[in-house]
Scaffold this active site. Structure first.
Site, PDB file in Angstrom:
ATOM      1  N   ARG A  99       0.828  -1.347  -0.020  1.00 18.56           N
ATOM      2  CA  ARG A  99       0.144   0.095  -0.064  1.00 18.56           C
ATOM      3  C   ARG A  99       1.069   1.196  -0.020  1.00 18.56           C
ATOM      4  NH1 ARG A  99      -1.906  -3.472   3.862  1.00 18.56           N
ATOM      5  NH2 ARG A  99      -3.900  -4.433   3.398  1.00 18.56           N
ATOM      6  N   LYS A 142      -1.771  -2.783   7.092  1.00 16.80           N
ATOM      7  CA  LYS A 142      -3.115  -2.317   7.798  1.00 16.80           C
ATOM      8  C   LYS A 142      -3.479  -3.277   8.900  1.00 16.80           C
ATOM      9  CE  LYS A 142      -7.680  -1.295   6.020  1.00 16.80           C
ATOM     10  NZ  LYS A 142      -8.616  -1.265   4.536  1.00 16.80           N
ATOM     11  N   HIS A 191      -2.342   1.904  -5.865  1.00 17.53           N
ATOM     12  CA  HIS A 191      -2.973   0.794  -5.816  1.00 17.53           C
ATOM     13  C   HIS A 191      -2.964  -0.113  -6.997  1.00 17.53           C
ATOM     14  CE1 HIS A 191      -4.672  -0.591  -2.063  1.00 17.53           C
ATOM     15  NE2 HIS A 191      -5.664  -1.289  -2.671  1.00 17.53           N
ATOM     16  N   ARG A 242      -0.260  -2.350  -6.577  1.00 18.22           N
ATOM     17  CA  ARG A 242      -0.580  -3.305  -5.658  1.00 18.22           C
ATOM     18  C   ARG A 242      -1.350  -4.528  -6.534  1.00 18.22           C
ATOM     19  NH1 ARG A 242      -1.092  -4.643  -0.126  1.00 18.22           N
ATOM     20  NH2 ARG A 242      -3.062  -5.243   0.690  1.00 18.22           N
ATOM     21  N   HIS A 264      -3.646  -9.398   3.501  1.00 14.26           N
ATOM     22  CA  HIS A 264      -5.050  -9.326   3.937  1.00 14.26           C
ATOM     23  C   HIS A 264      -5.458 -10.206   5.362  1.00 14.26           C
ATOM     24  CE1 HIS A 264      -6.190  -8.897  -0.722  1.00 14.26           C
ATOM     25  NE2 HIS A 264      -5.747  -7.587  -0.001  1.00 14.26           N
ATOM     26  N   TYR A 297      -9.353 -10.864  -6.897  1.00 10.08           N
ATOM     27  CA  TYR A 297      -8.110 -11.287  -8.069  1.00 10.08           C
ATOM     28  C   TYR A 297      -8.664 -12.398  -8.943  1.00 10.08           C
ATOM     29  CZ  TYR A 297      -5.795  -7.779  -5.434  1.00 10.08           C
ATOM     30  OH  TYR A 297      -5.427  -6.630  -4.739  1.00 10.08           O
TER      31      TYR A 297
END
Length: 329
Positions: free
Chosen positions: A159, A183, A255, A258, A281, A290
């Site tokens: 990110r 995150k 992004h 990414r 994640h 994806y």
């Protein structure tokens, strides 16, 4: 009447920062949402933003603000939902602070989020990605820095906040790996591809002694901001578009790099769990997007499926009399 300024200050500084441990990026996003809300409310109510009271920020005003975002500012439904999420978080904080306003608070919390389209994730093809990576000039200091940033961003699928927050102590060049604080304060260690490690090593050799611990700094020796990286990426994407015209039709954002990393890992491994670990994640549900964008997944499924038999038929022309009657009826 209850002034709203002290409440929002307590929410941002104490609740978000200290109690919840929210990242600086989250706090900035919330502050931006409240800034837009209070400017809209002050203009609508003809008062100064600092003079606004809690009683004035009711469900009707919040709904009007959300419509303003879409109609006047031309924000997408996703952005509208982000602003509403920040507002709802603040009003949940108020539930136990302002019990007298509980009915008003519940009406704001009842405002629904708007349904959004689930679109395929945008990503770069291999030729387009290589053109972007080759865009920085390796004969200049800024070019060496930018080349290292792009390679690390794509290689690790970072990110933009993870990239700009990467510190020198987080890099282990002997093992060609980096440590990333992602995150939700989840740490992960990622390997570096050889080209990324070489580009990063070249930048660290000329980075020099600066006071800030961040890896990527600007000409003044200060940490590069996420807006600064986005600006540099747009410049290099424009340069790369001269070799790959398809880039001119794409919005190349941090992004998107990414997403491109995720597609490369998925196509190389065929394992969505590895993509999830790579990107940091929390759940596989986030990563499943994806698989919808990767055509090779569908091709593998087609090869494994035995299609049903198509029954042969013989075409029989319509009787001329019956066809005449159909046309005239």
């Amino acid at each position: 009447m209850t002034p709203i300024a002290p409440l929002i200050e307590t929410f941002l500084r104490d609740t978000l920062a200290c109690q919840r441990g929210a990242s600086r990026h989250t706090r900035d996003s919330y502050a931006s949402s409240f800034q837009l809300l209070f400017v809209f409310a002050a203009d609508r109510l003809k008062v100064k933003p600092s003079a606004l009271t809690l009683e004035q920020i009711d469900a009707g005003l919040v709904s009007a603000f959300l419509e303003h975002l879409e109609d006047e500012r031309k924000n997408a439904a996703v952005t509208r939902n982000v602003r509403l999420a920040a507002i709802k978080s603040f009003f949940r904080f108020l539930e136990y602070r302002q019990p007298a306003a509980l009915e008003q608070i519940r009406r704001v919390l009842a405002i629904p989020f708007k349904k959004t389209d689930t679109r395929l994730v945008p990503y770069l093809l291999r030729e387009e990605l290589q053109a972007v990576l080759d865009a920085p000039d390796p004969a200049t200091r800024d070019g060496i820095r930018d080349r290292a940033m792009l390679h690390v961003a794509v290689c690790a699928g970072l990110r933009v906040s993870e990239l700009t927050g990467l510190k020198v102590d987080d890099i282990d060049l002997p093992s060609m790996s980096i440590r990333v604080l992602g995150k939700g304060r989840r740490e992960r260690t990622l390997p570096l591809w050889k080209p990324a490690a070489a580009a990063l090593r070249a930048w660290l050799a000329i980075r020099g002694q600066v006071a800030t611990p961040e890896v990527f700094v600007n000409a003044s020796g200060e940490p590069l901001s996420r807006w600064g990286f986005a600006y540099l990426l747009r410049q290099h994407a424009a340069t790369a578009a001269r070799k790959q015209p398809g880039l001119a039709k794409k919005r190349v954002s941090p992004h998107v790099l990414r997403h491109t990393c995720a597609m490369v890992v998925l196509q190389a491994t065929g394992d969505i769990r590895k993509v999830s670990l790579w990107l940091g994640h929390a759940t596989l549900t986030t990563t499943e997007v994806y698989t919808r964008g990767d055509p090779t997944e569908k091709l593998d499924a087609m090869e494994a499926i035995v299609p049903p038999h198509l029954r042969r038929g013989v075409f029989q022309p319509t009787d001329q009399l019956i066809e005449l009657l159909r046309r005239t009826s």
